[in-house]
Design an enzyme around this catalytic site. Structure first.
Site, short mmCIF file in Angstrom:
data_model
loop_
_atom_site.label_atom_id
_atom_site.label_comp_id
_atom_site.label_asym_id
_atom_site.label_seq_id
_atom_site.Cartn_x
_atom_site.Cartn_y
_atom_site.Cartn_z
N SER A 110 4.68 -11.27 4.04
CA SER A 110 3.26 -11.07 3.82
C SER A 110 2.45 -12.19 4.46
O SER A 110 2.82 -13.37 4.37
CB SER A 110 2.96 -11.02 2.32
OG SER A 110 1.57 -11.02 2.08
N TYR A 136 -3.20 -8.52 7.99
CA TYR A 136 -4.54 -7.96 7.79
C TYR A 136 -5.42 -8.43 8.94
O TYR A 136 -5.20 -9.52 9.49
CB TYR A 136 -5.16 -8.45 6.48
CG TYR A 136 -4.47 -7.95 5.23
CD1 TYR A 136 -4.71 -6.68 4.74
CD2 TYR A 136 -3.59 -8.77 4.54
CE1 TYR A 136 -4.09 -6.23 3.58
CE2 TYR A 136 -2.96 -8.33 3.39
CZ TYR A 136 -3.21 -7.06 2.91
OH TYR A 136 -2.59 -6.61 1.78
N THR A 162 -1.39 -3.76 8.14
CA THR A 162 -1.83 -2.98 6.98
C THR A 162 -3.20 -2.37 7.28
O THR A 162 -4.14 -3.08 7.63
CB THR A 162 -1.91 -3.87 5.73
OG1 THR A 162 -0.59 -4.30 5.40
CG2 THR A 162 -2.49 -3.12 4.55
N LYS A 244 1.00 0.13 8.69
CA LYS A 244 1.49 0.31 7.32
C LYS A 244 0.36 0.86 6.47
O LYS A 244 -0.70 0.24 6.37
CB LYS A 244 1.99 -1.03 6.77
CG LYS A 244 2.46 -1.00 5.34
CD LYS A 244 2.91 -2.38 4.90
CE LYS A 244 3.41 -2.40 3.48
NZ LYS A 244 2.33 -2.13 2.50
N HIS A 268 0.63 1.37 -0.58
CA HIS A 268 0.41 0.00 -1.04
C HIS A 268 0.94 -0.18 -2.46
O HIS A 268 0.37 -0.90 -3.29
CB HIS A 268 -1.09 -0.34 -0.99
CG HIS A 268 -1.38 -1.76 -0.62
ND1 HIS A 268 -2.00 -2.12 0.55
CD2 HIS A 268 -1.14 -2.93 -1.27
CE1 HIS A 268 -2.15 -3.43 0.60
NE2 HIS A 268 -1.63 -3.95 -0.51
#
Length: 376
Positions: A110, A136, A162, A244, A268
């Protein structure tokens, strides 16, 4: 010394974590959007699929190896990106990375990790197990670009972008708890305090009745994103870019048109829009739309080897586990994650043998049947 508990399923790791983690961390990890209907459906949906076993196939040797983005791994069970892992264990993301190397599988880090991209890479030197970075797109494009470049320089082999979070879903537990990172932790990939801190003295959070993380997303993540920004990430990255958060055939086709290298079917973890479909319920729709042009992966609700088998039968190249990794990490760090992965891998191996499949390519659509789906 007290004896370690004896676990026989992934549910046992979860029960142990519920008794061990503090409320701030536990509710952050387990919570979903609103009434958490999608969180529950992610698991329940697998129960509406039955396995059609074949017999008399000589299953004395089972090979579970697959290839993801051109890289071989030992099995199709991989590690999804979960944020802030040092709330679960002091070694956090480094422990998870070492476990992924021991199991020779793929891990997605992440970008909201509590250990930096570089430190996670350094914790597993000379490893061939693939690491990808979840990303992100920040309003600060230079910060986003630097994350991509740092991942590439540190040996990460793909970017998982994402695309389902222009704003954070309404997570009631985090709102009630006024979620924030513990004082000794930060978003370790950022030196800018505005990007590194979550919920600390956040007046906007209190005023807007939101969690610290929701306020963080609103202030930092760009809600204007469109498919042209996926192409921008592609232009910056020298490594494959996956998206994603795809749940429909329409978006799957647009993703392929945008030039992505793979799709992760994901809601998510049920944390964005409640009553969104379970990922396994839309996997086949996405795979049909993609028609083999890119690899398709799945996360959400995978708790058993039979779940993995069903996802592969419906077209997934591999699956990614999120919350089970956190529960195992909280139980016993690196060794806990290895133990959990060993367990579900053995479940998959047994499922394959009992279904008459000796390698992953043997698993086909004919091996599963969908039962009637109830309304949510």
């Amino acid at each position: 010394m007290a004896a370690q508990p004896s676990f026989v399923s992934l549910d046992d790791f979860e029960k142990h974590a519920y008794a061990r983690l503090d409320r701030n961390a536990l509710d952050y990890y387990r919570s979903g959007a609103q009434d958490m209907i999608t969180v529950r459906e992610n698991q329940r949906a697998f129960d509406r699929i039955v396995v059609r076993p074949r017999v008399l196939r000589d299953v004395s040797t089972i090979d579970m190896q697959v290839t993801v983005q051109g890289q071989p791994i030992s099995s199709p069970i991989c590690i999804a990106p979960t944020a802030m892992q040092r709330m679960a264990h002091p070694e956090g993301e480094c422990a998870t990375a070492r476990a992924s190397v021991r199991k020779d599988t793929c891990m997605i880090l992440s970008s909201w990790s509590t250990t930096s991209i570089e430190d996670v890479a350094a914790s597993t030197p000379n490893s061939h197990a693939p690491k990808w970075l979840q990303l992100y797109i920040y309003k600060d494009r230079e910060a986003t670009k630097r994350l991509i470049e740092r991942a590439q320089d540190s040996g990460y082999t793909a970017i998982a972008l994402t695309v389902d979070t222009p704003f954070l879903g309404r997570r009631l537990a985090d709102i009630r708890n006024r979620f924030q990172l513990p004082p000794h932790l930060t978003m370790a990939n950022f030196s800018d305090q505005g990007k590194a801190q979550v919920g600390k003295a956040d007046a906007a959070s209190a005023a807007d009745n939101a969690s610290g993380l929701a306020a963080y997303v609103a202030s930092q993540i760009d809600p204007t994103l469109s498919w042209k920004h996926v192409q921008w990430v592609k232009s910056v990255a020298r490594i494959p870019v996956l998206v994603k958060g795809i749940l429909t055939a329409e978006d799957a086709r647009l993703a392929v048109d945008a030039g992505v290298d793979g799709i992760i079917v994901s809601n998510h973890g049920g944390r964005q829009i409640d009553t969104a479909p379970a990922t396994i319920d839309v996997l086949e729709e996405v795979c049909r739309a993609v028609a083999g042009r890119v690899e398709v992966y799945l996360d959400g609700g995978v708790r058993r080897g039979t779940d993995v088998f069903k996802a592969l039968a419906l077209g997934a190249t591999a699956v990614f586990l999120g919350r089970p990794v956190l529960w195992a990490l909280s139980y016993n760090g690196e060794d806990g994650v290895v133990e959990m992965l060993d367990m579900i891998n053995e479940e998959l191996r047994l499922t394959m043998a009992l279904a008459g499949c000796v390698n992953i390519s043997d698993i086909s659509r004919d091996h599963v049947r969908m039962l009637a789906q109830p309304r949510l």
